[in-house]
Structure formats: C-alpha cells, structure tokens
Design a protein around this motif. Structure first.
Motif, short mmCIF file in Angstrom:
data_model
loop_
_atom_site.label_atom_id
_atom_site.label_comp_id
_atom_site.label_asym_id
_atom_site.label_seq_id
_atom_site.Cartn_x
_atom_site.Cartn_y
_atom_site.Cartn_z
N ILE A 177 0.84 -1.19 0.00
CA ILE A 177 0.00 0.00 0.00
C ILE A 177 0.88 1.25 0.00
CG2 ILE A 177 -1.71 1.33 1.31
CD1 ILE A 177 -2.69 -1.41 2.41
N HIS A 178 0.66 2.08 -0.97
CA HIS A 178 1.38 3.35 -1.11
C HIS A 178 0.61 4.41 -0.32
CE1 HIS A 178 2.57 6.81 -4.07
NE2 HIS A 178 3.26 6.88 -2.95
N SER A 179 1.25 5.03 0.67
CA SER A 179 0.56 6.00 1.52
C SER A 179 1.08 7.41 1.29
CB SER A 179 0.69 5.61 3.00
OG SER A 179 2.05 5.62 3.41
N ASP A 180 0.14 8.35 1.32
CA ASP A 180 0.45 9.76 1.09
C ASP A 180 -0.60 10.60 1.81
OD1 ASP A 180 2.02 11.67 -1.12
OD2 ASP A 180 0.04 12.42 -0.57
N ASN A 181 -0.18 11.71 2.38
CA ASN A 181 -1.13 12.65 2.99
C ASN A 181 -1.44 13.74 1.96
OD1 ASN A 181 -0.72 11.22 5.48
ND2 ASN A 181 1.14 12.42 5.80
N LEU A 182 -2.50 13.54 1.22
CA LEU A 182 -2.77 14.39 0.06
C LEU A 182 -3.54 15.64 0.47
CD1 LEU A 182 -2.36 14.77 -2.91
CD2 LEU A 182 -4.36 13.33 -3.36
N PHE A 183 -2.80 16.61 0.96
CA PHE A 183 -3.40 17.89 1.36
C PHE A 183 -3.65 18.77 0.13
CE2 PHE A 183 -1.48 16.64 5.38
CZ PHE A 183 -2.44 17.03 6.30
N VAL A 184 -4.62 19.66 0.27
CA VAL A 184 -4.87 20.67 -0.77
C VAL A 184 -5.04 22.06 -0.14
CG1 VAL A 184 -5.89 19.09 -2.43
CG2 VAL A 184 -7.36 20.18 -0.73
N GLU A 185 -4.66 22.21 1.12
CA GLU A 185 -4.88 23.47 1.83
C GLU A 185 -4.19 24.65 1.17
OE1 GLU A 185 -5.78 23.67 6.40
OE2 GLU A 185 -3.99 22.48 6.06
N ARG A 186 -3.06 24.41 0.51
CA ARG A 186 -2.31 25.55 -0.03
C ARG A 186 -3.05 26.23 -1.16
NH1 ARG A 186 2.82 22.21 -2.59
NH2 ARG A 186 1.77 21.22 -4.34
N VAL A 187 -4.05 25.56 -1.76
CA VAL A 187 -4.88 26.22 -2.76
C VAL A 187 -6.27 26.51 -2.19
CG1 VAL A 187 -3.66 25.32 -4.75
CG2 VAL A 187 -5.53 23.98 -3.78
N VAL A 188 -6.44 26.29 -0.90
CA VAL A 188 -7.65 26.60 -0.12
C VAL A 188 -8.80 25.67 -0.47
CG1 VAL A 188 -9.24 28.39 0.63
CG2 VAL A 188 -6.90 29.01 0.02
N GLN A 189 -9.34 25.80 -1.69
CA GLN A 189 -10.52 25.02 -2.05
C GLN A 189 -10.12 23.65 -2.60
OE1 GLN A 189 -13.90 27.33 -3.83
NE2 GLN A 189 -12.31 28.86 -4.22
N PRO A 190 -10.89 22.60 -2.30
CA PRO A 190 -10.52 21.25 -2.73
C PRO A 190 -10.42 21.09 -4.24
CG PRO A 190 -12.28 21.17 -1.08
CD PRO A 190 -12.12 22.60 -1.47
N GLU A 191 -11.23 21.84 -4.99
CA GLU A 191 -11.30 21.64 -6.44
C GLU A 191 -10.28 22.47 -7.21
OE1 GLU A 191 -14.90 21.94 -4.06
OE2 GLU A 191 -13.45 23.44 -4.75
N ALA A 192 -9.62 23.40 -6.54
CA ALA A 192 -8.82 24.39 -7.25
C ALA A 192 -7.61 23.77 -7.93
CB ALA A 192 -8.37 25.48 -6.28
N TYR A 193 -7.23 24.36 -9.05
CA TYR A 193 -5.98 23.99 -9.70
C TYR A 193 -4.81 24.58 -8.89
CZ TYR A 193 -8.85 22.72 -13.73
OH TYR A 193 -9.78 22.14 -14.54
N ASP A 194 -3.77 23.78 -8.71
CA ASP A 194 -2.65 24.19 -7.86
C ASP A 194 -1.74 25.14 -8.63
OD1 ASP A 194 -0.59 24.43 -6.04
OD2 ASP A 194 -0.69 22.33 -5.43
N HIS A 195 -1.65 26.38 -8.16
CA HIS A 195 -0.81 27.39 -8.81
C HIS A 195 0.59 27.44 -8.22
CE1 HIS A 195 -2.54 29.24 -5.25
NE2 HIS A 195 -1.50 30.06 -5.24
N ARG A 196 0.83 26.65 -7.17
CA ARG A 196 2.12 26.75 -6.48
C ARG A 196 3.14 25.73 -6.98
NH1 ARG A 196 1.14 28.38 -0.17
NH2 ARG A 196 -0.34 30.08 -0.55
N VAL A 197 2.74 24.84 -7.84
CA VAL A 197 3.68 23.84 -8.34
C VAL A 197 4.67 24.47 -9.30
CG1 VAL A 197 3.90 21.70 -9.67
CG2 VAL A 197 2.05 21.95 -8.00
N ALA A 198 4.16 25.24 -10.25
CA ALA A 198 5.06 25.85 -11.25
C ALA A 198 4.72 27.30 -11.51
CB ALA A 198 5.00 25.05 -12.54
N GLY A 199 3.94 27.93 -10.63
CA GLY A 199 3.61 29.33 -10.80
C GLY A 199 2.28 29.52 -11.51
N ASN A 200 1.76 30.74 -11.42
CA ASN A 200 0.45 31.04 -12.00
C ASN A 200 0.41 30.80 -13.51
OD1 ASN A 200 -0.86 31.83 -9.59
ND2 ASN A 200 0.12 33.84 -9.67
#
Length: 762
Positions: free
Chosen positions: A227-250
């Motif tokens: 079993i591969h385990s990961d704590n998959l947070f999305v808080e840094r983009v606030v909303q669960p559905e949002a596209y992550d802008h912090r990986v490679a910039g806006n």
C-alpha cells in the motif's frame, strides 16, 4: 521453528550483506540523482493523466476511515469508541511509537481491536531516534526490537502496518532519505517472519518527486509496500477543487491542470508503476485557524470542504481509502477537545494524544457532515462526475436501493440557479439535504459553495450530462459575489429590465419576496425617512408592515465626470453588494445586504439600487468625535480612551482581513450599544478594496487612518494612533505625514470650492 521463536531470532539479527542490501549513503544519493532524472522523464506521462472523471466507479464500502488517539483518561477511550459507533466507521488509523507501548495508545489499540475494528497502525521511532537511524547501529537495533515486539503481539490482528511518518518533513519526523531507508529495510526484514501487510512511505502533501524517489529506493534496498501511503493535502490552494498554482507558478496553472483528481491519479500512478497495489490518503484535514482567515464561520467552511474533498476523492477512482484526521483536536479535529493548545510536533506527523477534558469534547459541524457523507458513499456507484472549469461541481451516484443521489456545489463566492440544471418537475419530485444531512427549511433555488445533496427514489432518465454541466455559464466569470448566509438564500434575478440578486429569508415565498424588492415596487413603497438626497439618494422603507425590519435603499446616480469614469466600472449597487458580502464572509460587520439591481447595459452609469437592512439606534464615530471635541469627558457612558480603543480595534481587525475601506470618514463608521458593548458597522463601502491574498501595506492602512482621524485634533490623533498601533503590534510608518498631507488636500479642496462659490455669486 514457530512464529514466536523465529520472531525472537529476528530481534537480534543484524542487517548484513547476506540478509539485505547494504545502505551506502553516497551510493544512495548517486542513485537518487539518477532517479530524479528518471522521474523527470516520467513527468510528461503523468501530466497526460486526465483531470476529469470519465468512467463509472464503484465506491468501496471501506473508502472512508479516521485517525484516532486517546489521552491518559480511560474515559477518553469510551468517548472515542462512542464516536466511532455513532459515525459507523470501522476503519481507523493510529500512530504508534516507542512511547506508545504499555501506555495510553496501546490501551486504546487493544480496545479497538477487541471491538473488531480494522486498524492501520503507523509505526515510527521518536524524532531523535529517527535521525539516529542514519548511522547509529544501536538506534537501528532499538528500532528492530520495537518492530519485533509490535509484530509479535499484533500480527494477525492489525490489518496494515505503515512504516514511517512524513519522511519529507524532517523537522517534524526526524527522517531524511537515508534514515528512512534504514527504517524500511529493517521493517521488511523483521516482517518476513510474520504475515503482515506493509504500507509507506507516508509522504506529506503533493510532492510526487518524493513519492517516486522513495519508492524507487525502497525497492532497491528490499521491496515496495503493498500500500502506497500519502497525505494528500490541498490546503495551499484553499478550495478542494482548485488547480494548484504553487507547483510551477500562475503561468502554468491551467497548463498543468493539477486539481485534486489529477493529483490523486499521479500519486496512484507512481505507486502502481513501482509495484504498489493500492494507494491510501492517510491524513487529511483543514485547520479551523486557517479557515478563519477566509470565513466568518470556519466551522461551516470546514464541513463544506470536507464533503467536497471526499466526494471528489471517491469519484476520482484513484484513491482506495481516505483517513480523515484527527478525530479529536481543537484545531483540526472532527470533535473539538476544548483545549486551546497544540502539540509541538504536528498531528499529521505524530497524532500522539488527545488534549483537553472529556467533559469538554464537542462534535463540530464537520463531524456531522463526515457522518452523513461517509454513509452516503457506502454501497454507491459514481456514474458521472464533473469538476468543471466554469466553477460548477456535479456528481451523480446510483444507490444500492435503485435510487439516485446528486451532489452539486459551486466554487466559493459563486452560485448557480438549480433551474439551469434541472426541470421544474425534477426539482418538485426530489428531496434535498445539506452537507450535514439536514433537509433545508426553504426549497433551494441556488447551488452555492455549500454542497447540496439532491435525491430521487428512482433512477432519472433526464439527468444532466457532463457536457450539459461543462457548457453552463461560467459562474467564476460572473462578477457577483454570493454568500451562503445562514437563514438567507441569495436568488439571482434576470428580467428584461434588471439584473440583480435578492436575499430571501427562510420561510419567505421566493417569488413574492423578489417581486417586493423590484425597483418599481420599492419606489412605490412609502418612505419612512430620507437620509440623503444629493448625488445619491438614501431612504428607508418598510416592505413588510407585519415585520419590524426596515430596509435602507440607496439609489446610485452617476453625475458629472463620473458619467464617463463609471462607464468602465461595475455599478455602485453591485460593488456595495459584493463588498458587503465579502466583508461579512470575513467577519467584518456591515448592514446585511438584501438586494441590488442594475441595468443590462451601461450598468455603471445608469441608475442602480442597493438595499440593506436598516440598523436602528445607531450612531456614528462622527457623533463620538464631536462630543469629545466639544469637551465632553464621557459619551454614552464611555470615555474617550475606551471609544478610541474600540474603534481602533475594529479598524485593525478590518485591515487584518485585508480590507481597506478607502472612504472611512467618521460618518461612515456606525455603531450600536448593547449589554456586550459596541457593535460596529462599516457603511458606504462601494469603494472598498478587498485583497484575497496579500497583506496590506502601511500606505494602504493610511488611506483609512487619515480619513477616520480627520475630525480629531493632533493630541487625539496621537492617542487614537497609539491605540491602533497597540492593536496591530507595530507602528505605521510616516503616519503623521499621511495625516498632514490629507489635511492639506482637504484644505485646498475647501478653499477652491469657496472661491468657485464666490465667483458664482458675483
């Protein structure tokens, strides 16, 4: 040799070249460099994974679990078990370290195993010991003995043993790459003597390079976990559905399309590529402290985000299980423990114990939502899911009983009329529930940021398709801000003459209420008082004589140069509505917005309306300042110092919420008094600037401070600014210069107006 004898032998067996791959740090790091290059080569294939849902997905009945811990009070065990029974949760995860043995954690572990619950036990050494595993043979031996004891006692009872905790967060766990590989190698060696299932490496957040590198290295020194385990947070983009802008910039946000669906698929794909059979998200939560930065009601927002996350995660088909956590904690638990402290090591790395007294435990709204949505996700098939770019999220589940449940919501601050998705007959035959599983008092008219569950007892032949949802109007592109306010439902209005929104209270007839607020009806209503009639007109009416509530109507009229400048701006009615809605979201008081109306064309320069709830018995900061300027020592039972401190605290709180009023004259700050003290209301907020991300500067603070201080003498200005500085914990730079320049500007304007009036008379 029986299992116990073999296990005892294992406890003293050193890790040698004959029994395992020898971990040589420079070789590990060299191979890690090659792994990174290999990982970079894999990135294009990961990015080709879809961020949308295309296939039916049977949701596993064990999809949802929860993280648990206890305290030194055995009564806490009883509470934990009672909560689990109430939630109908059978899958739990516990953190277990050296201090857990013969302690409170082991007591709870034995209890949940005796009750027949399915346990995932996360095993790891203390932080200092984890760091020492890198090159300390004795520390490695202590880890081996710990594993031997735990496996010997709980193999066959505990379903899954997870090895390690957040190795990519060394400041929490003590692990680095080398020490974690030692921990994993020893664990797999000891586990050979037992029939156990292993999980790991428990990477925290979405950092796929770590997942890839750790799994590759784990395979190299022994094997990968089942079993591969990961704590998959999305808080840094606030909303669960949002596209992550912090990986490679806006600039890359919409090129990468890294929403929760795609992130989960990338993590799962990495695990499958390396030989893992399943992928678990082992810890996920939002902290109420962080949510309070964005919402007046962080409890409700926590419940909303929990439901939105679990629905998307389940529908994605990428994750085999999600453990929510923690169950009990004041900051981020489903149950508030009542203790304001927080452990030094973050709960995500070591949920060691529950703080607070059992008598003070209080289930939150998120607890109720978790109970409802985890039950909804059992025995269902997701037949369609859309998390669309237009801000609309719509998921369809077929139930075991032959019925159908739809879950719909919009991104924060957005809303959509349900009639845009469903026919009148469909809405009339459906039953509705909130995220907490409660039937709303009022038949919903709009889909908002709060998930709405719509159920039918039979399958629907006319269900909306994915394309139907994706091609709806872009709710994110609309310029109206919606607020899911308790007891009020914001209903969009679109007639040939007017666009707008009306807030309808629970129990009110929607059509009748909207008709009452239409401009023609308000203009025909009897005026109770005219508050202002210059450039704009402000008056009070009472639309419902049976109710005590009075409404204040503001007619905005563009005159002079503003006939040109306002042509390129939203109408003042809409600006007032949006600013009031956003301020209330952030806990900054302003009279409750009830409606706004604007024209379809030239909205900024045509007459437009804003309606809010009238605040009776209110007085302004101007009244306060005038009283003290005239020599009064007390006004309404309060001293000058007390008033200044209270006013400064309100403004400081507003600024801390990234709100700059921009027209904060003393007449635009109203207040009332009650037994609890002063209640503040910011009015005339059409010019307000509200930033969603950046902290405001001293120059921005000065825009409000120089206006609120204008009617004060310099001694009182210094007193007021001292109170403000105390509230914000620092001094605003050059505040005297800001006030001097504003005095000069106002003096010049008054002088110019006087000259112009004099010429006009002559």
């Amino acid at each position: 040799m029986n299992k116990k004898t073999a296990a005892n032998a294992s406890a003293t067996k050193p890790v040698t070249a004959a029994s395992a791959h020898i971990i040589v740090p420079w070789k590990i790091w060299a191979r890690a460099g090659l792994d990174v290059l290999s990982c970079l080569a894999e990135i294009p294939s990961w990015l080709r994974l879809s961020h949308e849902i295309h296939h039916r997905n049977q949701i596993s009945n064990d999809f949802v679990g929860v993280n648990i811990a206890t305290s030194s009070d055995p009564g806490c065990d009883d509470k934990v078990m009672a909560y689990l029974q109430d939630l109908a949760i059978r899958h739990v995860r516990m953190d277990y370290s050296y201090c857990s043995q013969q302690g409170d954690a082991q007591r709870l572990l034995n209890r949940v195993l005796a009750e027949g619950l399915d346990v995932m036990l996360d095993l790891f050494p203390p932080k200092e010991e984890a760091a020492a595993l890198r090159d300390d043979v004795q520390a490695q031996q202590r880890w081996r003995e710990f594993l031997q004891q735990v496996f010997s006692e709980y193999a066959g009872q505990v379903s899954i043993f997870e090895i390690g905790s957040t190795p990519n967060r060394g400041k929490w766990s003590g692990f680095d790459g080398i020490s974690y590989l030692h921990a994993w190698q020893i664990a797999t060696d000891v586990a050979q003597q037992f029939e156990v299932t292993l999980a790991g490496p428990n990477i925290s957040d979405f950092e796929p390079l770590y997942n890839f590198a750790y799994l590759r290295a784990m395979k190299r020194v022994d094997s990968v976990p089942l079993i591969h385990s990961d704590n998959l947070f999305v808080e840094r983009v606030v909303q669960p559905e949002a596209y992550d802008h912090r990986v490679a910039g806006n600039w890359a946000t919409r090129k990468l399309n890294l929403n929760l669906i795609k992130k989960a698929r990338i993590i799962a794909e990495i695990g499958h590529q390396e030989g893992c059979e399943k992928t678990f998200c082992t810890y996920k939560c939002w902290t109420r402290k962080r949510l309070s930065r964005w919402s007046l009601d962080p409890e409700q927002k926590n419940a909303d985000y929990l439901v939105r996350y679990l629905i998307i995660a389940a529908a994605s088909g990428a994750l085999d299980r999600v453990y929510w956590g923690p169950l009990i904690c004041n900051r981020d638990g489903l149950v508030d423990c009542g203790d304001g402290g927080y452990p030094h090591v973050d709960n995500v790395s070591f949920y060691k114990e529950v703080r607070g007294e059992v008598a003070n435990f209080t289930p939150t709204k998120a607890y109720v939502a978790f109970k409802y949505i985890s039950a909804l996700l059992r025995h269902v098939v997701c037949v369609q899911g859309v998390s669309a770019d237009n801000g609309i999220n719509h998921f369809i589940f077929e139930t075991e009983q032959g019925g159908e449940a739809h879950v719909v919501w919009c991104l924060d601050r957005s809303a959509l009329a349900l009639s845009d998705i469903y026919s009148k007959a469909q809405l009339e035959s459906a039953s509705f529930k909130t995220a907490e599983g409660v039937a709303p008092q009022q038949l919903p008219m709009m889909a908002t940021e709060q998930p709405l569950i719509i159920e039918w007892s039979q399958l629907q032949s006319g269900r909306p398709s994915s394309d139907d949802i994706r091609t709806l109007d872009d709710v994110l592109g609309r310029t109206v801000v919606y607020h899911a306010h308790p007891g009020l439902q914001s209903v969009a209005v679109n007639t040939p003459q007017w666009l707008g929104v009306v807030a309808v209270a629970d129990g009110q007839d929607v059509e009748a209420t909207v008709a009452t607020y239409m401009p023609a009806a308000m203009l025909a209503a009897q005026e109770l008082a005219v508050l202002r009639d210059t450039r704009n007109r402000l008056w009070n009416i009472q639309l419902n004589e049976q109710a005590e509530e009075i409404q204040t109507v503001k007619l905005n009229r563009a005159k002079g140069i503003k006939k040109f400048t306002y042509r390129f701006m939203p109408s003042k009615g809409k600006r007032h509505w949006n600013n009031a809605t956003e301020m209330l979201r952030r806990g900054i008081n302003t009279p409750q917005p009830l409606a706004f109306f604007e024209r379809h064309k030239n909205a900024g320069i045509e007459d437009n309306y804003y309606v809010c709830r009238f605040v009776p018995n209110a007085f302004s900061a101007r009244n306060v300042f005038q009283a003290f300027n005239q020599g009064e020592s007390v006004y309404k039972g309060m001293t000058k110092e007390a008033f200044f401190e209270a006013i400064a605290a309100f403004i400081a709180t507003m600024h801390a919420s990234n709100i700059v009023h921009r027209d904060l004259s003393s007449g635009n700050l109203m207040m009332t008094m009650d037994e609890q003290g002063l209640n503040f209301y910011a009015i005339d907020i059409g010019r307000a600037s509200i930033d969603k991300t950046k902290t405001i500067t001293d120059m921005q603070r000065g825009i409000d401070l120089k206006r609120i201080c204008y009617k004060l003498n310099w001694a009182d200005r210094a007193l007021f600014m001292a109170a403000y500085h105390h509230c914000i914990g620092k001094e605003v730079k050059f505040w005297q210069a800001m006030l001097w320049s504003y005095d000069a500007k106002q003096g010049f304007k008054k002088g110019l107006k006087a000259k112009l009036k004099g010429k006009a008379r002559s």
